[in-house]
Design an enzyme around this catalytic site. Sequence first.
Site, short mmCIF file in Angstrom:
data_model
loop_
_atom_site.label_atom_id
_atom_site.label_comp_id
_atom_site.label_asym_id
_atom_site.label_seq_id
_atom_site.Cartn_x
_atom_site.Cartn_y
_atom_site.Cartn_z
N GLU A 79 -18.89 -69.07 8.64
CA GLU A 79 -19.22 -70.19 9.48
C GLU A 79 -19.37 -71.42 8.28
O GLU A 79 -20.06 -71.28 7.30
CB GLU A 79 -20.33 -70.07 10.39
CG GLU A 79 -20.34 -69.16 11.51
CD GLU A 79 -21.64 -69.18 12.35
OE1 GLU A 79 -22.25 -70.27 12.61
OE2 GLU A 79 -21.76 -68.20 13.16
N GLU A 119 -26.33 -63.72 11.27
CA GLU A 119 -27.53 -64.31 10.81
C GLU A 119 -28.81 -63.45 11.23
O GLU A 119 -29.85 -63.82 11.89
CB GLU A 119 -27.66 -65.58 11.39
CG GLU A 119 -26.34 -66.48 10.93
CD GLU A 119 -26.46 -68.12 11.38
OE1 GLU A 119 -27.43 -68.19 12.56
OE2 GLU A 119 -25.73 -68.77 11.02
#
Length: 428
Positions: free
Chosen positions: A340, A161
């Site tokens: 995720e 991220e």
Amino acid sequence: MRTSEQTFPADFTFGVATSAYQVEGGIENDWAEWERAGRLKEPHARCGRAVDHWNRYEEDYRLATAVGATAFRISLEWARIEPERGRFDEAALEGYRERLLKMKACGLTPVVTLHHFTHPTWFHRETPWHQAESVEVFRRYSRRCAALLEGLDARVITFNEPMVLLLGGYLQGAIPPGIADGALTMKALENLVRAHVVARRELGERLGRVQTGISQNMLAFAPDRWWNPLDRALVRLGGQAYNHAFHEALSTGKLRVNMPGVATTRVDLPEARDSVEFVGVNYYSRAHLRFVPRPPFIEFKYRDTQGRGLTDIGWEDWPEGFLQTLRDVKRYGKPVWITENGIDDRAGTRRPQYLHTHLGQVLAARAEGVDVQGYLYWSLLDNFEWLEGWGPRFGLYHVDFDTLERKPTPACDYFRQVATGKRLVAPL
């Protein structure tokens, strides 16, 4: 959904995900410093021993295999490996090597993240991401990581991220390093792209052709006021900058961000072109964007538009956005891994239905030709959730944070049925 769309292919991978700081415990890094400075939403919260995965890893591997997982995502903690600049801790490297070997012995394919938000305490002071030297420092760290991965056939994620790191740490100043500067944000973004490229090169030189990518948090976006042209423009510009700028840089070698008054860059990085073997997607929710007439000109809101109830962390339960996100990444022409996806469900009752609806979107995307090859649930265990501290619970296994006892939630049975049967079934 037609019956033919209920089944995953035999080689589809189901697994679980964790990150070092959130589960291992006993780590001194920039987040530990941030906590002591009282910068969390709960200013007295401390990660500390986390859930003691560093010592309980064999138990946790067994828990993963018990739910049918065949892949286990971890991160390597840079602060353990290089606690002082230029000094590598051989015991830490050997410790990770031992853990990865045992993971393989349990029948779990390692998915290894080199950078999952955290940094050694020296990094921001000496070689922050907005300085060019950061790229060389990360290259040297990646070279040591490559050595410990030899012979493991691991899938490697260089950065988790990166846009969250930049938005929170460089634009909002809400997480380390606590900077709020659009120009420095863009310099740091460029260096993170370059750091991915040099890390991939180090991995390739040591390991041969290795499956390498990033994990990008991707939000579905909607205008807060459907009739407002400025809100609609924010959806277009924000979606491109947040969801796709990093992915596109690693695909085309062109880094483009255009958020007027906030952050803008146009840089050609030809060395970054075609520099991933897979596209990693982290998907959780949808955000509604509203233009406000003051910097940074954007408000994020989560709305319960379908009456499903916001998740316990306050996010919209919007599986429909998952399908759109997967359609969007088809453009990159690479295999897709869900690195995720999960829900903060503190009572433990909503997670089976969440899994059912989101896995259904994965099958729908595959039916449209999106090459989704793996799904890693976030997370195996309840853990420390960054600025939120100890409140959220994303785990398939409930953890008593006092005793550290792990107990299965109802989602464990559901996940096991799907993962072992390779078939989407309705939750009980």
